[in-house]
Design a protein around this motif. Structure first.
Motif, PDB file in Angstrom:
ATOM      1  N   ARG A   1       0.810  -1.213   0.000  1.00  0.00           N
ATOM      2  CA  ARG A   1       0.000   0.000   0.000  1.00  0.00           C
ATOM      3  C   ARG A   1       0.847   1.268   0.000  1.00  0.00           C
TER       4      ARG A   1
ATOM      5  N   GLY B   1      -2.827   6.655  -0.047  1.00  0.00           N
ATOM      6  CA  GLY B   1      -4.066   5.945  -0.340  1.00  0.00           C
ATOM      7  C   GLY B   1      -4.979   5.818   0.860  1.00  0.00           C
TER       8      GLY B   1
ATOM      9  N   ILE C   1      -8.703   4.966  -0.341  1.00  0.00           N
ATOM     10  CA  ILE C   1      -8.508   3.818  -1.243  1.00  0.00           C
ATOM     11  C   ILE C   1      -8.561   2.516  -0.446  1.00  0.00           C
ATOM     12  N   TYR C   2      -7.944   2.518   0.714  1.00  0.00           N
ATOM     13  CA  TYR C   2      -7.862   1.333   1.564  1.00  0.00           C
ATOM     14  C   TYR C   2      -8.894   1.445   2.675  1.00  0.00           C
TER      15      TYR C   2
ATOM     16  N   ASP D   1      -3.818  -6.392  -2.138  1.00  0.00           N
ATOM     17  CA  ASP D   1      -2.975  -5.309  -2.655  1.00  0.00           C
ATOM     18  C   ASP D   1      -1.669  -5.896  -3.173  1.00  0.00           C
TER      19      ASP D   1
ATOM     20  N   ARG E   1      -5.503  -5.308  -6.376  1.00  0.00           N
ATOM     21  CA  ARG E   1      -5.393  -3.851  -6.506  1.00  0.00           C
ATOM     22  C   ARG E   1      -3.915  -3.474  -6.476  1.00  0.00           C
TER      23      ARG E   1
ATOM     24  N   VAL F   1      -1.228   0.201  -7.131  1.00  0.00           N
ATOM     25  CA  VAL F   1      -1.159   1.653  -7.245  1.00  0.00           C
ATOM     26  C   VAL F   1       0.077   1.979  -8.073  1.00  0.00           C
TER      27      VAL F   1
ATOM     28  N   HIS G   1      -9.054   3.185 -11.309  1.00  0.00           N
ATOM     29  CA  HIS G   1     -10.054   3.604 -10.328  1.00  0.00           C
ATOM     30  C   HIS G   1      -9.767   5.028  -9.875  1.00  0.00           C
TER      31      HIS G   1
ATOM     32  N   SER H   1      -5.013   4.243  -8.502  1.00  0.00           N
ATOM     33  CA  SER H   1      -5.279   2.871  -8.075  1.00  0.00           C
ATOM     34  C   SER H   1      -5.938   2.151  -9.248  1.00  0.00           C
TER      35      SER H   1
END
Length: 173
Positions: A72, A76, A81-82, A91, A127, A129, A149, A165
């Motif tokens: 991560r 975020g 996001i998280y 992730d 996911r 980033v 996203h 993301s």
């Protein structure tokens, strides 16, 4: 590189020797924000649970990936996001040795990681980033089934850098 010349990647637990090597990777502009400084802090981070070494015959330290909270990006959290107690998403963070970036190995590298996730983790959305300027990586991720996203900013050094993301739905894994 010919489509049929793709290397067979191997995924293993991270070793101290590999972490020391990876911790010294430096990238040229504009990718320098992915560079590492060789510090014990970086080596320790690479040795945490959830980090994996990606190799192939010719290159013992081709790349790495990590799963979970280690993947991560700090900004975020502030951007939402998280979410707390997420169980439907894994992730993913990843990196390729600077000498091997931009040479056509990305699709096979990503496919190997996604296959490993499919075989070793409960199937979930994946996911990741990526820095918004990293169009080369964004193209790769889109081809691998990731969908863009959220855009958010995180501090890197003295600058606020935009990140995106991207999520690959479990149905595409």
């Amino acid at each position: 590189m010919n489509t049929y010349d793709k290397p067979l990647f191997s995924i293993n637990e991270m070793t101290r020797e590999a972490a020391e090597s990876i911790s010294n990777w430096t990238y040229e502009y504009p990718y320098e924000l992915y560079s590492m400084d060789g510090s014990e802090e970086i080596i320790s981070a690479l040795l945490k649970e959830g980090y994996y070494l990606v190799t192939f015959t010719e290159v013992p330290y081709f790349g790495y990936f990590c799963l979970g909270e280690e993947a991560r990006v700090p900004g975020g959290y502030e951007a939402g996001i998280y979410l707390p107690n997420e169980t439907h998403v894994i992730d993913l963070g990843l990196g390729i040795h600077p000498e091997w970036t931009g040479k056509g190995y990305g699709p096979a590298f990503m496919a190997s990681i996604l296959q490993w996730i499919r075989s070793n983790r409960e199937v979930s959305d994946v996911r990741l980033v990526v820095a918004a300027f990293n169009e080369r990586a964004i193209r790769l991720y889109k081809k691998a089934g990731f969908v863009r996203h959220d855009l958010f900013y995180t501090r890197v050094g003295a600058a606020d850098i935009p990140f995106i993301s991207m999520v690959r739905p479990a149905s595409k894994i």
